[in-house]
Write a protein that holds these residues in place. Structure first.
Motif, PDB file in Angstrom:
ATOM      1  N   HIS A 116      -4.177   2.569  12.760  1.00 15.98           N
ATOM      2  CA  HIS A 116      -3.018   3.124  12.061  1.00 15.98           C
ATOM      3  C   HIS A 116      -2.386   4.173  12.969  1.00 15.98           C
ATOM      4  O   HIS A 116      -3.019   5.195  13.269  1.00 15.98           O
ATOM      5  N   ILE A 117      -1.148   3.922  13.415  1.00 11.87           N
ATOM      6  CA  ILE A 117      -0.496   4.736  14.441  1.00 11.87           C
ATOM      7  C   ILE A 117       0.629   5.565  13.831  1.00 11.87           C
ATOM      8  O   ILE A 117       1.486   5.047  13.110  1.00 11.87           O
ATOM      9  N   LEU A 125       1.885  13.149   4.929  1.00 11.17           N
ATOM     10  CA  LEU A 125       1.723  12.404   3.677  1.00 11.17           C
ATOM     11  C   LEU A 125       1.329  10.965   3.938  1.00 11.17           C
ATOM     12  O   LEU A 125       0.418  10.432   3.298  1.00 11.17           O
ATOM     13  N   LYS A 126       1.995  10.329   4.879  1.00  9.56           N
ATOM     14  CA  LYS A 126       1.709   8.917   5.146  1.00  9.56           C
ATOM     15  C   LYS A 126       0.315   8.736   5.744  1.00  9.56           C
ATOM     16  O   LYS A 126      -0.348   7.725   5.489  1.00  9.56           O
ATOM     17  N   ILE A 127      -0.130   9.710   6.545  1.00 11.24           N
ATOM     18  CA  ILE A 127      -1.508   9.650   7.043  1.00 11.24           C
ATOM     19  C   ILE A 127      -2.481   9.761   5.881  1.00 11.24           C
ATOM     20  O   ILE A 127      -3.470   9.005   5.790  1.00 11.24           O
ATOM     21  N   ALA A 128      -2.223  10.698   4.974  1.00  9.82           N
ATOM     22  CA  ALA A 128      -3.093  10.841   3.800  1.00  9.82           C
ATOM     23  C   ALA A 128      -3.143   9.551   3.004  1.00  9.82           C
ATOM     24  O   ALA A 128      -4.210   9.155   2.504  1.00  9.82           O
ATOM     25  N   ASN A 129      -2.017   8.865   2.897  1.00 17.56           N
ATOM     26  CA  ASN A 129      -1.987   7.619   2.143  1.00 17.56           C
ATOM     27  C   ASN A 129      -2.890   6.551   2.751  1.00 17.56           C
ATOM     28  O   ASN A 129      -3.614   5.855   2.036  1.00 17.56           O
ATOM     29  N   VAL A 130      -2.842   6.396   4.084  1.00 15.02           N
ATOM     30  CA  VAL A 130      -3.691   5.360   4.675  1.00 15.02           C
ATOM     31  C   VAL A 130      -5.164   5.750   4.593  1.00 15.02           C
ATOM     32  O   VAL A 130      -6.036   4.882   4.491  1.00 15.02           O
ATOM     33  N   LEU A 131      -5.461   7.058   4.629  1.00 14.97           N
ATOM     34  CA  LEU A 131      -6.848   7.488   4.467  1.00 14.97           C
ATOM     35  C   LEU A 131      -7.373   7.086   3.097  1.00 14.97           C
ATOM     36  O   LEU A 131      -8.565   6.779   2.938  1.00 14.97           O
ATOM     37  N   ASP A 146       0.847  -1.184   0.000  1.00 21.51           N
ATOM     38  CA  ASP A 146       0.000   0.000   0.000  1.00 21.51           C
ATOM     39  C   ASP A 146       0.887   1.239   0.000  1.00 21.51           C
ATOM     40  O   ASP A 146       2.110   1.156   0.036  1.00 21.51           O
ATOM     41  N   THR A 147       0.264   2.420  -0.049  1.00 25.46           N
ATOM     42  CA  THR A 147       1.057   3.642  -0.176  1.00 25.46           C
ATOM     43  C   THR A 147       1.704   4.068   1.125  1.00 25.46           C
ATOM     44  O   THR A 147       2.458   5.030   1.155  1.00 25.46           O
ATOM     45  N   ALA A 148       1.418   3.368   2.228  1.00 20.09           N
ATOM     46  CA  ALA A 148       2.144   3.616   3.473  1.00 20.09           C
ATOM     47  C   ALA A 148       3.381   2.738   3.568  1.00 20.09           C
ATOM     48  O   ALA A 148       4.136   2.812   4.519  1.00 20.09           O
TER      49      ALA A 148
END
Length: 217
Positions: free
Chosen positions: A23-24, A120-126, A2-4
């Motif tokens: 997701h932490i 950015l990584k938070i946006a990816n998991v969203l 995935d993107t994370a």
């Protein structure tokens, strides 16, 4: 992947009900600096520079009551080095994202890009995980970066997507922009770390970290 940066596994994302996961994301500088600020009130006899965070217990606190954790990210910078922390984080399953500090105009070394990488990584998991999901943040930072991103913006996006959100922060470090979230949301909780201070910190002057007591359920 995935993107994370995690392998995609478990439930099929293309059909059927989504599986709730957690997701932490942790901002090391904010948590470390917040502990030293908290010491001024909670342990005034100790020099704040002597206060350290016990990340073993901190990880346990954030992961408590979350049986299925999909993403673990710890963002930080070097120097100074803290090989023991980063190695423990990696062994605990965290992506330890380390960026080099840069020299500012006044000659000091400062962080650059760490918050933006976490945003950015938070946006990816969203984008990657359909609700219901839980976002756990270890930071009190509500400020906007030089590039126009913020933890608050990502929290609002998560809530609009019907995610659950948990924000863990030291009281003095918790931005009013996070305290005063204004959106019609499902579930957001702000957890102040001060009550766990003896269990989350130790000092270079000889005080050991205390046991971490966590309620069941």
């Amino acid at each position: 992947m995935d993107t994370a940066g995690h392998p995609i596994g478990g439930a099929d994302r293309t059909s059927g009900p989504a599986r709730m996961a957690t997701h932490i994301f942790i901002d090391n500088a904010n948590i470390f600096g917040g502990a030293q600020r908290a010491a001024k009130q909670l342990e005034p006899a100790v020099a704040r520079q002597a206060v350290r965070v016990d990340f073993r217990n901190f990880f346990k606190l954030l992961e408590h009551d979350h049986p299925r954790i999909q993403t673990r990210v710890l963002g930080g910078s070097v120097p100074p080095g803290n090989d023991e922390l980063w190695e423990h984080a990696r062994k605990a399953g965290y992506d330890a994202d380390l960026l080099k500090r840069v020299e500012s105009d006044d000659g000091n070394l400062v962080e650059q890009g760490v918050d933006e990488l976490l945003h950015l990584k938070i946006a990816n998991v969203l984008l990657d995980y359909p609700p219901p999901q839980t976002l756990v943040l270890g930071t009190g930072d509500g400020s906007r970066s030089a590039f126009g991103t913020s933890f608050r913006d990502q929290v609002v996006r998560a809530l609009r997507l019907k995610w659950n959100v948990r924000v863990y922060s030291w009281k003095a470090q918790l931005s009013q922009k996070l305290r005063n979230l204004d959106c019609d949301t499902v579930d957001v909780k702000l957890i102040e770390l001060d009550e766990y201070y003896p269990s989350l910190t130790f000092t270079t002057e000889g005080r050991n970290v205390g046991p971490l007591a966590l309620a069941l359920g």
